[in-house]
Design a protein around this motif. Structure first.
Motif, PDB file in Angstrom:
ATOM      1  N   GLU A 145       0.898  -1.118  -0.075  1.00  0.00           N
ATOM      2  CA  GLU A 145       0.039   0.066  -0.082  1.00  0.00           C
ATOM      3  C   GLU A 145       0.867   1.290  -0.048  1.00  0.00           C
ATOM      4  O   GLU A 145       0.337   2.362  -0.633  1.00  0.00           O
ATOM      5  CB  GLU A 145      -0.737   0.099   1.375  1.00  0.00           C
ATOM      6  N   GLN A 146       2.081   1.264   0.537  1.00  0.00           N
ATOM      7  CA  GLN A 146       2.902   2.309   0.980  1.00  0.00           C
ATOM      8  C   GLN A 146       3.532   2.702  -0.399  1.00  0.00           C
ATOM      9  O   GLN A 146       4.121   3.702  -0.627  1.00  0.00           O
ATOM     10  CB  GLN A 146       3.730   2.199   1.930  1.00  0.00           C
ATOM     11  N   ASP A 165       0.491   5.273  -4.960  1.00  0.00           N
ATOM     12  CA  ASP A 165      -0.023   6.521  -4.855  1.00  0.00           C
ATOM     13  C   ASP A 165      -1.609   6.567  -4.657  1.00  0.00           C
ATOM     14  O   ASP A 165      -2.462   5.765  -5.246  1.00  0.00           O
ATOM     15  CB  ASP A 165       0.024   7.393  -6.333  1.00  0.00           C
ATOM     16  N   GLU A 166      -2.065   7.511  -3.944  1.00  0.00           N
ATOM     17  CA  GLU A 166      -3.387   7.596  -3.387  1.00  0.00           C
ATOM     18  C   GLU A 166      -4.278   7.604  -4.500  1.00  0.00           C
ATOM     19  O   GLU A 166      -5.393   7.015  -4.649  1.00  0.00           O
ATOM     20  CB  GLU A 166      -3.597   8.562  -2.445  1.00  0.00           C
ATOM     21  N   ARG A 167      -3.841   8.113  -5.627  1.00  0.00           N
ATOM     22  CA  ARG A 167      -4.648   8.439  -6.760  1.00  0.00           C
ATOM     23  C   ARG A 167      -4.459   7.646  -8.040  1.00  0.00           C
ATOM     24  O   ARG A 167      -4.831   7.794  -9.048  1.00  0.00           O
ATOM     25  CB  ARG A 167      -4.514  10.032  -7.203  1.00  0.00           C
ATOM     26  N   GLY A 187      -7.567   4.313  -7.537  1.00  0.00           N
ATOM     27  CA  GLY A 187      -7.415   4.491  -6.042  1.00  0.00           C
ATOM     28  C   GLY A 187      -6.689   3.606  -5.307  1.00  0.00           C
ATOM     29  O   GLY A 187      -6.855   2.334  -5.569  1.00  0.00           O
ATOM     30  N   ARG A 188      -5.983   4.172  -4.448  1.00  0.00           N
ATOM     31  CA  ARG A 188      -4.996   2.952  -3.582  1.00  0.00           C
ATOM     32  C   ARG A 188      -5.850   1.915  -2.768  1.00  0.00           C
ATOM     33  O   ARG A 188      -5.496   0.745  -3.134  1.00  0.00           O
ATOM     34  CB  ARG A 188      -4.329   3.910  -2.534  1.00  0.00           C
ATOM     35  N   ALA A 189      -7.193   2.343  -2.232  1.00  0.00           N
ATOM     36  CA  ALA A 189      -7.771   1.398  -1.553  1.00  0.00           C
ATOM     37  C   ALA A 189      -8.427   0.270  -2.426  1.00  0.00           C
ATOM     38  O   ALA A 189      -8.369  -0.753  -2.108  1.00  0.00           O
ATOM     39  CB  ALA A 189      -8.641   1.902  -0.594  1.00  0.00           C
ATOM     40  N   ARG A 198       5.908   6.861  -5.506  1.00  0.00           N
ATOM     41  CA  ARG A 198       5.107   5.789  -5.400  1.00  0.00           C
ATOM     42  C   ARG A 198       4.435   5.723  -6.943  1.00  0.00           C
ATOM     43  O   ARG A 198       4.428   6.574  -7.757  1.00  0.00           O
ATOM     44  CB  ARG A 198       3.758   6.310  -4.506  1.00  0.00           C
TER      45      ARG A 198
END
Length: 162
Positions: A38-39, A42-44, A57-59, A129
């Motif tokens: 996960e790290q 990138d979040e996007r 999206g990361r999640a 990332r």
């Protein structure tokens, strides 16, 4: 698929940073470490970028990769053979081979080889990332090809330009 001694790239120090980050990303999957994976994302981010419905999206990406991270029923390994930076010091492209191993007992075609392409972005915190990731559909591999894949992994220290 892996680079040969005559085709290995020369890397800048920043390209070497991305190379090592790519190896760290692959290690997170080898270690079945969801938090580390996960790290690296990138979040996007968008994975399966060339497909009609990319993973966004990361999640969402972490959820979609859960079985690959767990290594069941398929183990995934990869490493870079190229990292390139253009005119922006906060973006880089990486590519290399990917090995898929079907761990199902009695699997008919145990190994498959593919390849990946990733675009990395360095965040304001200085951490690289993955922003975009995609690959080519893997094809069945012989044991000789698997051995060549395993022998092809390099760190970037010998590739860094003086």
């Amino acid at each position: 698929m892996a680079g040969t001694a005559t085709s290995l790239p020369r890397l800048s120090a920043q390209e070497c940073e991305v190379w090592m980050r790519e190896l760290s990303f692959a290690q997170s999957v080898a270690d079945h470490d969801t938090a580390a994976f996960e790290q690296h994302v990138d979040e996007r981010a968008a994975f399966a970028s060339s497909r009609t419905e990319p993973q966004r999206g990361r999640a969402h990406i972490v959820r979609q990769w859960a079985t690959l991270i767990a290594g069941t029923p398929v183990k995934l390994a990869w490493y870079p053979t190229r990292v390139t930076m253009g005119g922006r010091p906060d973006m880089a492209w990486s590519s290399g081979p990917a090995l898929y191993e079907d761990t199902t007992p009695g699997a008919k075609e145990r190994y498959h080889l593919g390849a990946f392409n990733s675009v990395w972005s360095r965040g304001e915190d200085g951490v690289w990332r993955v922003m975009f990731d995609d690959g080519i559909r893997p094809v069945p591999a012989t044991l000789a090809q698997v051995d060549a894949f395993r022998a092809g992994r390099r760190d970037c220290t010998s590739l860094t330009s003086p």
